[in-house]
Design a protein around this motif. Structure first.
Motif, mmCIF file in Angstrom:
data_model
loop_
_atom_site.group_PDB
_atom_site.id
_atom_site.type_symbol
_atom_site.label_atom_id
_atom_site.label_comp_id
_atom_site.label_asym_id
_atom_site.label_seq_id
_atom_site.Cartn_x
_atom_site.Cartn_y
_atom_site.Cartn_z
ATOM 1 N N PHE A 1 4.857 0.401 8.435
ATOM 2 C CA PHE A 1 5.290 1.769 8.763
ATOM 3 C C PHE A 1 6.815 1.878 8.758
ATOM 4 O O PHE A 1 7.365 2.919 8.398
ATOM 5 C CB PHE A 1 4.713 2.211 10.103
ATOM 6 C CG PHE A 1 3.345 2.821 9.997
ATOM 7 C CD1 PHE A 1 3.089 3.854 9.106
ATOM 8 C CD2 PHE A 1 2.297 2.369 10.799
ATOM 9 C CE1 PHE A 1 1.829 4.422 9.000
ATOM 10 C CE2 PHE A 1 1.033 2.935 10.699
ATOM 11 C CZ PHE A 1 0.796 3.963 9.799
ATOM 12 N N MET A 2 7.495 0.803 9.156
ATOM 13 C CA MET A 2 8.962 0.811 9.068
ATOM 14 C C MET A 2 9.385 0.974 7.605
ATOM 15 O O MET A 2 10.346 1.688 7.305
ATOM 16 C CB MET A 2 9.547 -0.476 9.644
ATOM 17 C CG MET A 2 9.380 -0.643 11.146
ATOM 18 S SD MET A 2 10.177 -2.174 11.717
ATOM 19 C CE MET A 2 9.070 -2.675 13.034
ATOM 20 N N TYR A 3 8.660 0.319 6.690
ATOM 21 C CA TYR A 3 8.966 0.486 5.260
ATOM 22 C C TYR A 3 8.645 1.905 4.790
ATOM 23 O O TYR A 3 9.371 2.470 3.978
ATOM 24 C CB TYR A 3 8.222 -0.551 4.420
ATOM 25 C CG TYR A 3 8.985 -1.850 4.293
ATOM 26 C CD1 TYR A 3 10.289 -1.860 3.792
ATOM 27 C CD2 TYR A 3 8.425 -3.058 4.672
ATOM 28 C CE1 TYR A 3 11.017 -3.046 3.687
ATOM 29 C CE2 TYR A 3 9.141 -4.245 4.568
ATOM 30 C CZ TYR A 3 10.436 -4.231 4.075
ATOM 31 O OH TYR A 3 11.156 -5.388 3.974
ATOM 32 N N LYS A 4 7.563 2.488 5.292
ATOM 33 C CA LYS A 4 7.242 3.867 4.918
ATOM 34 C C LYS A 4 8.379 4.804 5.358
ATOM 35 O O LYS A 4 8.798 5.694 4.602
ATOM 36 C CB LYS A 4 5.917 4.293 5.552
ATOM 37 C CG LYS A 4 5.498 5.723 5.168
ATOM 38 C CD LYS A 4 4.115 6.053 5.675
ATOM 39 C CE LYS A 4 3.720 7.487 5.338
ATOM 40 N NZ LYS A 4 3.633 7.759 3.886
ATOM 41 N N GLU B 1 0.837 -1.204 0.000
ATOM 42 C CA GLU B 1 0.000 0.000 0.000
ATOM 43 C C GLU B 1 0.872 1.254 0.000
ATOM 44 O O GLU B 1 0.572 2.233 -0.691
ATOM 45 C CB GLU B 1 -0.901 0.008 1.237
ATOM 46 C CG GLU B 1 -1.958 -1.087 1.263
ATOM 47 C CD GLU B 1 -2.734 -1.075 2.570
ATOM 48 O OE1 GLU B 1 -2.875 0.022 3.168
ATOM 49 O OE2 GLU B 1 -3.204 -2.142 3.002
ATOM 50 N N PHE B 2 1.944 1.239 0.785
ATOM 51 C CA PHE B 2 2.820 2.420 0.870
ATOM 52 C C PHE B 2 3.727 2.550 -0.357
ATOM 53 O O PHE B 2 3.977 3.654 -0.830
ATOM 54 C CB PHE B 2 3.651 2.372 2.142
ATOM 55 C CG PHE B 2 2.862 2.635 3.399
ATOM 56 C CD1 PHE B 2 2.013 3.725 3.488
ATOM 57 C CD2 PHE B 2 2.948 1.786 4.489
ATOM 58 C CE1 PHE B 2 1.272 3.973 4.639
ATOM 59 C CE2 PHE B 2 2.221 2.021 5.641
ATOM 60 C CZ PHE B 2 1.375 3.116 5.726
ATOM 61 N N PHE B 3 4.192 1.419 -0.897
ATOM 62 C CA PHE B 3 4.999 1.494 -2.124
ATOM 63 C C PHE B 3 4.174 2.069 -3.277
ATOM 64 O O PHE B 3 4.699 2.733 -4.164
ATOM 65 C CB PHE B 3 5.559 0.118 -2.490
ATOM 66 C CG PHE B 3 6.749 -0.291 -1.678
ATOM 67 C CD1 PHE B 3 7.980 0.348 -1.830
ATOM 68 C CD2 PHE B 3 6.659 -1.299 -0.736
ATOM 69 C CE1 PHE B 3 9.085 -0.008 -1.071
ATOM 70 C CE2 PHE B 3 7.756 -1.671 0.034
ATOM 71 C CZ PHE B 3 8.981 -1.016 -0.130
ATOM 72 N N ALA B 4 2.866 1.803 -3.251
ATOM 73 C CA ALA B 4 1.981 2.276 -4.330
ATOM 74 C C ALA B 4 1.642 3.757 -4.228
ATOM 75 O O ALA B 4 1.160 4.347 -5.202
ATOM 76 C CB ALA B 4 0.690 1.449 -4.325
#
Length: 560
Positions: A498-501, A391-394
């Motif tokens: 959220f860590m990836y964000k 979702e965040f990569f998109a």
């Protein structure tokens, strides 16, 4: 092969039993680890075929709950699924106790053997009648939810099709929608209470027959908690209460100001902007086409995956009145084909299908290429990282779906994901209370839920809504009925997402390489070990949540 062309044939229990008995005999006769592994490859082929046929029937029932043929197939599998589980376990016992265990462990990994151990702790043949009854109760609940009929502006809508009105920009419209929505649940409240009471008592009896104090221990085994337990989950929830709840309340207040309200009501819980939430004003076909462009540009791997999904028509996303509520990704191993089921309803939730469910499907497509089938057996707290992180990569491509409201969507998405974390912990703590106290009455369960709402969502105001104000909100949460103790997996995963964000804000390319590595590792390593290998922290370890909140406070700050 296109989904519609995939042939279906009922899995006959007698035939499968014979095939498993043959495999077990070959396993016993094998004279080396190499020979046993060859037998194990036959197990892969058999279990893949059985899983594919059962999944086809499951999907085709869900897309139309009134289809008499697939309704009968669904009922049949509800009955034989526990017997099937027993056969798999009997086979796995031979594998687990093999004299060539060292060789096999080297081939399929330590995680696989730990999972087999938990599976043996989670199931016994004597539980089959209770498990069959449990399946019947879950089906009864799902039908009650899926076949809801709510009169709205001269037509009948189900719960999924009511969602656009629950978050409507016009407060009067959404108040009316919430009143009708809760009125439906109130009309079936006694039935829902009865179904859940029977489920709790059924699961408790299963636990007692296995020698456990209550269902919590058995539930953890069934969720394959192979490297952490109740103590770690409790520590995690304590961190959420201390650090994340105040942060989420700050986001709720920011939302209140944005909406121009003096006080938030329950009818405002899903609304982020005074002029309404951003929504993709596109047909389902246009959404899928935009998704294809996004995944084409994202990476070579995602392009290959999405093209495969489109070419083989592996989406069923249109909302229909006789379709099961909700959405999911499942997998058809004979075709290395993920399948996505959803109910598009004209809200931003439609976009979640192209991001969240496609995150699951992408990982399934990647891990399906691994010849070791056990590596596909990911536990849910890992599986949900793939979806929530996607979702965040998109986020970078949101203009394709939302045009000039793309930034509004990004704000809503970030806040919504953060606000979810306390709610997810509340669902988990509620289930611990229920299964540690199985003799609670329905009224006592509702009182427990109301108490937890004051801890995890102190801003919440149900005004004069009798049903929700009386602690009934949890009855709409399908996981509580269908998948005990699953919900905390979403929260652990959202924390990792959220860590990836945060990583993306620092170095997007490195974040993507880490994510791809996590997808490929699949279930080949234990949860904490795997997170550390890809550069993430373990959510329940001390200090993790405080650090994340400090960084998110800056990343999600829209006031500057």
């Amino acid at each position: 092969m296109k989904f519609k062309d995939m042939p279906y044939k009922r899995v006959e229990m007698d035939e499968v039993r014979r095939e498993y008995q043959q495999l077990m005999e070959e396993m016993k006769q094998a004279k080396s680890g190499e020979e046993q592994f060859e037998v194990h490859k036959k197990f892969y082929a058999l279990s893949n075929h059985v899983s594919t046929q059962m999944t086809l029937a499951h999907i085709r029932f869900d897309v139309d709950l009134t289809d008499e043929f697939y309704a009968a197939e669904h009922e049949y599998y509800d009955k034989i699924e526990p017997e099937m589980q027993h056969l798999v376990q009997e086979y796995q016992k031979l594998l687990y106790n093999s004299p060539y265990r060292d060789y096999l462990e080297e081939k399929i990994g330590k995680v696989a053997f730990r999972n087999m151990e938990l599976s043996m702790k989670a199931f016994d043949e004597k539980l089959i009648p209770l498990m069959q009854e449990e399946n019947e109760l879950k089906t009864k609940y799902n039908k009650l939810i899926a076949t809801a009929k709510i009169e709205w502006e001269g037509e009948e809508l189900n719960l999924s099709l009511m969602r656009p009105y629950l978050s409507h920009a016009d407060r009067a419209v959404r108040r009316k929608a919430w009143e009708k929505y809760s009125a439906y649940f109130e009309s079936v409240e006694e039935e829902l209470d009865s179904i859940y009471d029977q489920l709790v008592k059924n699961r408790t009896e299963q636990a007692r027959q296995m020698g456990y104090k209550n269902y919590v221990e058995l539930g953890y085994y069934r969720m394959t908690r192979n490297s952490y337990g109740q103590e770690e989950v409790e520590k995690f929830r304590d961190q959420i209460k201390k650090y994340f709840v105040p942060f989420a309340e700050k986001l709720h207040d920011r939302r209140r100001q944005r909406l121009g309200l003096e006080k938030l009501s329950y009818i405002d819980e899903q609304v982020y902007f005074a002029d309404g939430n951003p929504a993709p004003h596109m047909s389902p076909e246009e959404i899928l086409k935009a998704g294809q462009q996004m995944y084409t540009e994202m990476s070579e791997e995602t392009k290959e995956f999405f093209d495969f999904m489109m070419e083989n028509e592996l989406f069923d996303v249109l909302g229909r009145k006789t379709k099961r509520a909700g959405g999911y990704m499942t997998y058809l191993p004979d075709y290395n084909a993920p399948f996505i089921f959803a109910n598009f309803n004209g809200t931003s939730g439609d976009l979640d299908v192209i991001t969240h469910e496609c995150g699951h499907a992408f990982q399934g497509y990647i891990s399906g290429k691994d010849p070791i089938q056990e590596h596909r057996d990911i536990t849910m707290e890992t599986a949900e990282i793939h979806s929530m992180s996607m979702e965040f990569f998109a986020d970078k491509w949101m203009e394709l779906f939302f045009g000039d409201r793309a930034e509004d969507y990004r704000i809503m998405h970030g806040e919504d994901a953060a606000i979810f974390i306390p709610y997810g912990c509340m669902v988990d703590e509620f289930q611990h209370i229920v299964y540690e106290n199985p003799e609670m009455t329905p009224q006592q369960r509702k009182e427990a839920w109301s108490r937890l709402e004051k801890v995890y969502k102190p801003h919440l105001d149900y005004e004069d809504n009798k049903y929700f104000g009386g602690g009934g909100f949890w009855q709409k949460q399908q996981h509580i009925f269908n998948y005990p103790f699953y919900y905390i997996d979403y929260v652990l995963a959202q924390t990792c997402a959220f860590m990836y964000k945060i990583k993306m804000s620092e170095n997007r390319e490195e974040a993507w390489e880490s994510y791809l590595k996590l997808c490929r590792l699949s279930a080949s390593k234990f949860y904490g070990e795997m997170l550390k290998e890809v550069g993430l922290e373990v959510p329940y370890e001390d200090g993790c949540i405080q650090k994340i909140v400090e960084k998110l406070d800056v990343l999600l700050d829209t006031t500057h």
